[in-house]
Design an enzyme around this catalytic site. Structure first.
Site, short mmCIF file in Angstrom:
data_model
loop_
_atom_site.label_atom_id
_atom_site.label_comp_id
_atom_site.label_asym_id
_atom_site.label_seq_id
_atom_site.Cartn_x
_atom_site.Cartn_y
_atom_site.Cartn_z
N ASN A 144 -3.90 1.14 -11.30
CA ASN A 144 -2.90 0.29 -10.98
C ASN A 144 -2.50 -0.62 -12.37
O ASN A 144 -3.64 -1.46 -12.34
CB ASN A 144 -3.21 -0.61 -9.70
CG ASN A 144 -1.97 -1.86 -9.42
OD1 ASN A 144 -1.45 -2.31 -10.15
ND2 ASN A 144 -1.80 -1.79 -8.13
N HIS A 148 -1.46 -5.74 -13.47
CA HIS A 148 -2.17 -7.09 -14.15
C HIS A 148 -1.53 -6.79 -15.67
O HIS A 148 -1.99 -7.93 -16.15
CB HIS A 148 -3.59 -7.03 -13.89
CG HIS A 148 -4.02 -7.49 -12.64
ND1 HIS A 148 -3.64 -8.67 -12.05
CD2 HIS A 148 -4.37 -6.54 -11.48
CE1 HIS A 148 -4.11 -8.67 -10.80
NE2 HIS A 148 -4.52 -7.84 -10.33
N HIS A 162 3.10 -1.82 -8.17
CA HIS A 162 3.74 -2.54 -6.97
C HIS A 162 4.86 -3.50 -7.48
O HIS A 162 4.71 -4.55 -8.00
CB HIS A 162 2.69 -3.56 -6.40
CG HIS A 162 3.15 -4.27 -5.07
ND1 HIS A 162 2.17 -5.00 -4.22
CD2 HIS A 162 4.14 -4.20 -4.44
CE1 HIS A 162 2.96 -5.37 -3.32
NE2 HIS A 162 4.21 -5.06 -3.52
N ARG A 189 7.32 -5.80 -6.40
CA ARG A 189 7.19 -6.98 -5.48
C ARG A 189 8.67 -7.55 -5.17
O ARG A 189 9.39 -7.45 -6.28
CB ARG A 189 6.29 -8.20 -5.73
CG ARG A 189 4.91 -7.79 -5.36
CD ARG A 189 3.91 -9.10 -5.60
NE ARG A 189 2.72 -8.87 -4.83
CZ ARG A 189 2.21 -9.21 -3.74
NH1 ARG A 189 3.20 -9.87 -3.12
NH2 ARG A 189 1.19 -8.80 -3.38
N ARG A 221 7.08 -10.83 -9.57
CA ARG A 221 6.14 -11.77 -10.00
C ARG A 221 5.49 -11.00 -11.26
O ARG A 221 4.72 -11.60 -12.52
CB ARG A 221 5.20 -12.27 -9.13
CG ARG A 221 4.11 -10.99 -8.56
CD ARG A 221 3.15 -11.82 -7.75
NE ARG A 221 3.65 -12.45 -6.58
CZ ARG A 221 2.90 -12.65 -5.64
NH1 ARG A 221 1.75 -12.67 -5.54
NH2 ARG A 221 3.30 -13.50 -4.28
N GLU A 270 4.17 1.15 -5.05
CA GLU A 270 3.99 0.48 -3.88
C GLU A 270 5.37 -0.55 -3.71
O GLU A 270 5.73 -1.60 -4.69
CB GLU A 270 2.73 -0.36 -4.08
CG GLU A 270 1.48 0.49 -4.13
CD GLU A 270 0.38 -0.41 -4.34
OE1 GLU A 270 -0.97 0.18 -4.07
OE2 GLU A 270 0.50 -1.53 -4.89
N THR A 330 -2.63 -8.42 -1.95
CA THR A 330 -2.22 -7.90 -0.86
C THR A 330 -3.76 -8.32 0.16
O THR A 330 -4.65 -7.86 -0.44
CB THR A 330 -2.24 -6.69 -0.63
OG1 THR A 330 -1.11 -6.17 -1.51
CG2 THR A 330 -1.94 -6.01 0.67
N GLU A 351 -3.69 4.85 2.84
CA GLU A 351 -4.60 4.32 2.01
C GLU A 351 -5.26 3.04 2.91
O GLU A 351 -4.72 2.11 3.27
CB GLU A 351 -3.88 3.51 0.73
CG GLU A 351 -4.95 3.04 -0.27
CD GLU A 351 -4.08 2.40 -1.36
OE1 GLU A 351 -4.68 1.78 -2.00
OE2 GLU A 351 -3.08 2.53 -1.74
N HIS A 363 -8.37 -1.38 -2.92
CA HIS A 363 -8.36 -2.97 -2.86
C HIS A 363 -9.69 -3.43 -3.02
O HIS A 363 -10.61 -3.26 -2.30
CB HIS A 363 -7.66 -3.48 -1.56
CG HIS A 363 -7.27 -4.99 -1.72
ND1 HIS A 363 -6.03 -5.37 -2.47
CD2 HIS A 363 -7.89 -5.88 -1.16
CE1 HIS A 363 -6.04 -6.46 -2.50
NE2 HIS A 363 -7.14 -7.09 -1.69
#
Length: 254
Positions: free
Chosen positions: A6, A9, A42, A44, A48, A69, A100, A151, A190
């Site tokens: 992922n 970040h 992801h 959103r 963000r 996602e 999440t 997941e 996660h």
């Protein structure tokens, strides 16, 4: 065992200054070169971190698998349908959360929206996964909604310590076994790190892990390609030793 990285970040750092670096699209290239099996992002509703521009370029350039996602909100599902990546994972989303915080609410009040999203994406040829808590009811509902994969949320396992962590690992193992029995592909993610991923990756029924924060954090010190390669080694080594007692702490001799 597949490792999906992922890269949200990377975009988070960029958005802190509202500039054009670091570029998550360039990060995806390095992640793939390091041997990862897929890229996860992801998108959103509040944008963000990952932006529409990122998704567009990633859809054009990712050579492994793009796992997108999104929430099950109609506007977000429509974006996922437009780009039609190989895989879409439907996730819960709250504006005020830092990350999440748990699996999808699969209560009957949400059933219609989720069922419609799964059916619509599936008709586009997209593999649909649901991000769920590791319990039998969530898995049963996921199959009933038509998902091809789930997941498992590993946050409680990641946050637990001592005997409680062992109990959470047993919960993940039982959920993974039940998911496969239902005909679902089982993924996990996660809060997974270099220190806690080994026992999860050793669960035979889990075929994919999604990891972001820990890899990007380590990349600050050792570089992105090395950080990915180290995680990939841990995941694949654990997968190769399925059936052995899990090691509850990975060696940190990096």
């Amino acid at each position: 065992m597949r490792l999906y990285v992922n890269i949200d970040h990377v975009a988070t750092v960029r958005q802190a200054r509202r500039t054009d670096e670091p570029d998550p699209v360039r990060a995806a290239v390095l992640v793939e070169q390091a041997g990862a099996h897929g890229i996860t992002v992801h998108l959103r509703e509040d944008r963000r971190h990952i932006q529409d521009r990122d998704l567009r370029l990633l859809a054009e350039t990712v050579r492994t698998c793009l796992n997108l996602e999104v929430s099950a909100e109609p506007a977000m599902v429509a974006i996922a349908e437009e780009f039609a990546p190989l895989q879409v994972t439907l996730v819960p989303e709250r504006r005020e959360e830092v990350t999440t915080e748990g699996g999808l609410d699969l209560a009957s009040s949400n059933e219609g929206r989720l069922r419609e999203a799964v059916a619509s994406l599936s008709q586009k040829g997209v593999r649909v996964s649901l991000f769920v808590d590791p319990d039998r009811r969530s898995l049963d509902r996921s199959q009933a909604l038509g998902a091809q994969a789930v997941e498992l949320h590993t946050g409680e396992y990641a946050n637990a310590r001592g005997d409680h962590r062992v109990a959470q690992w047993e919960r993940l193992r039982a959920a993974a076994s039940h998911g496969v029995a239902l005909g679902l592909s089982v993924h996990a993610g996660h809060g997974l790190t270099y220190e806690n991923v080994t026992p999860v990756a050793a669960i035979p029924e889990i075929e994919e892990v999604n990891i972001g924060h820990s890899i990007i954090s380590r990349a600050v010190f050792v570089g992105l390609e090395r950080a990915v390669a180290e995680m990939l080694h841990l995941v694949q080594d654990a997968s190769a030793r399925m059936g052995e007692p899990p090691s509850w702490r990975a060696p940190l001799g990096f």
